[in-house]
Design an enzyme around this catalytic site. Structure first.
Site, mmCIF file in Angstrom:
data_model
loop_
_atom_site.group_PDB
_atom_site.id
_atom_site.type_symbol
_atom_site.label_atom_id
_atom_site.label_comp_id
_atom_site.label_asym_id
_atom_site.label_seq_id
_atom_site.Cartn_x
_atom_site.Cartn_y
_atom_site.Cartn_z
ATOM 1 C CG HIS A 1 -0.341 0.328 2.513
ATOM 2 N ND1 HIS A 1 0.400 -0.590 3.229
ATOM 3 C CD2 HIS A 1 -0.329 1.471 3.251
ATOM 4 C CE1 HIS A 1 0.822 -0.041 4.354
ATOM 5 N NE2 HIS A 1 0.397 1.220 4.385
ATOM 6 C CG ASP A 2 2.644 3.388 2.902
ATOM 7 O OD1 ASP A 2 1.714 4.060 2.411
ATOM 8 O OD2 ASP A 2 2.882 3.366 4.122
ATOM 9 C CE LYS B 1 4.241 6.847 3.270
ATOM 10 N NZ LYS B 1 3.756 6.568 4.635
ATOM 11 C CG HIS C 1 2.119 7.844 -0.303
ATOM 12 N ND1 HIS C 1 1.495 8.728 0.547
ATOM 13 C CD2 HIS C 1 1.745 6.604 0.120
ATOM 14 C CE1 HIS C 1 0.791 8.065 1.441
ATOM 15 N NE2 HIS C 1 0.918 6.772 1.200
#
Length: 407
Positions: free
Chosen positions: A271-272, A275, A300
């Site tokens: 999910h990140d 980032k 992000h």
């Protein structure tokens, strides 16, 4: 576990885009290293499978780099004393990922001088593959100022001459000789332009068969990239891993099962991934973010969505992962979707992300105790941001979820 056919070449190509985000200015560094390594291997008449393997190793050779500052040091000099740390990390990550474990040895030594490789207890194949990655990595450092310009053609002879001065010390003479031969062609340098590079990588992958991966292998592929993301800061260590554990358990408590349950876990792990573009100075900032810093953070989740579309185009994983900062009122980001547009799985991952983040220490606050977190989640429910049924389900076994969040 049911196996799934994966286009591993496309997955590696797409996931390498997430590694590109670390460099910001040096976008497609991994792809250029990969393509140049492939061409030199072709000049040396390496077998097809060896050429393809070194191509994939090139795209992933910097998977141990998560910090933008570290990437800049690696792309500003031919040698840097701290280079080995990311090579060790990258090899560790790859070793733990069965579909890519065979690439770990060359990644481990891709910043080691040729004269040192000869003294290490390595087989000749590993020495050559590692040194080829080192050579093409350094070619890219030298060519970078001239990319996307015809100036590369006038700079090329100087680049070749400089590297030839390290024959036998930094680089294997055989590799340098092969590079010198193909570097005489203008096409070698012009092929590094972004559009041509992407087209050539797609073409190379067209004839490759799909690879059958069971779920544990798919999960380890996802975990490889989640570990790169979480390594950006000591404050986010294991964040993605723990969000995935919480989301999977929540989904199971809602009687989600089978492949859908497995995809929830993968979405949690990834999910990140967007980032990686965000500077660690922003992630580790102890005070309030400026508007520009907030904008950097907010993009992000969109980067996550677009990267995962390339890997998991025929599943809900990109949506479930990319929507983790949406809320039911339609005031989240990046799509401003309201509750009617969000799957239950999106709502689960959103709650899991907030729950774990509050349980984890961050530069601007200490970790929160369980009751504070539950009160915070209920407050967000009262504001119409979070799904009440998901928060209530978590609250039923709150202590167990808190253990998953904290370890």
């Amino acid at each position: 576990m049911e196996q799934q056919d994966i286009d591993l070449h496309s997955a590696i190509t797409a996931l390498s885009c997430s590694l590109d985000l670390v460099g910001i200015d040096e976008v497609k560094h991994g792809k250029r290293v990969a393509m140049m390594a492939y061409q030199i291997a072709e000049e040396l008449n390496w077998p097809d499978d060896e050429r393809l393997s070194i191509l994939h190793a090139g795209m992933l050779h910097d998977c141990g780099v998560a910090k933008i500052k570290e990437h800049r040091q690696l792309t500003e000099t031919l040698e840097w004393d701290g280079a080995e740390a990311h090579a060790i990390r990258g090899a560790e990550y790859l070793s733990a990922c069965p579909p890519l474990a065979q690439l770990a040895p060359e990644v481990r030594y891709h910043h080691t001088r040729w004269e040192q490789l000869l003294l290490l207890p390595l087989d000749q194949r590993t020495r050559m593959r590692a040194n080829l990655l080192f050579l093409t990595d350094r070619i890219d450092v030298l060519q970078f100022p001239y990319l996307n310009s015809e100036q590369i053609l006038t700079a090329a002879p100087n680049i070749v001459a400089r590297l030839k001065g390290f024959s036998g010390s930094l680089f294997a003479p055989e590799l340098l000789d092969a590079f010198t031969r193909i570097a005489k062609s203008q096409a070698f340098w012009l092929a590094m332009e972004p559009d041509y590079l992407d087209e050539d990588l797609r073409t190379l992958g067209q004839a490759l068969p799909l690879v059958a991966l069971n779920y544990p292998s798919q999960r380890e592929l996802a975990r490889l990239f989640s570990r790169v993301v979480d390594a950006k800061s000591p404050y986010t260590e294991q964040h993605s891993e723990r969000v995935a554990l919480i989301a999977r358990q929540l989904a199971a408590d809602f009687n989600i099962s089978g492949q859908e349950l497995e995809q929830v876990e993968i979405a949690g792990l990834l999910h990140d991934i967007g980032k990686l573009r965000v500077s660690e100075d922003i992630i580790d900032k102890p005070g309030k973010l400026t508007m520009d810093e907030q904008a950097s953070m907010q993009r992000h989740s969109y980067d996550t969505y677009r990267i995962l579309q390339r890997v998991f185009a025929h599943s809900k994983i990109p949506t479930w992962a990319g929507f983790h900062h949406e809320n039911l009122r339609g005031e989240g980001y990046p799509f401003k979707t309201s509750g009617v547009s969000q799957d239950l799985e999106c709502r689960i991952i959103s709650v899991a992300d907030i729950f774990q983040a509050l349980a984890q220490s961050r530069p601007y606050r200490k970790s929160m105790d369980l009751q504070y977190i539950l009160d915070d989640l209920q407050h967000r429910v009262s504001l119409g941001e979070l799904d009440a049924t998901v928060v209530d389900k978590l609250a039923e076994h709150a202590a167990d979820y808190y253990h998953l969040a904290c370890g």
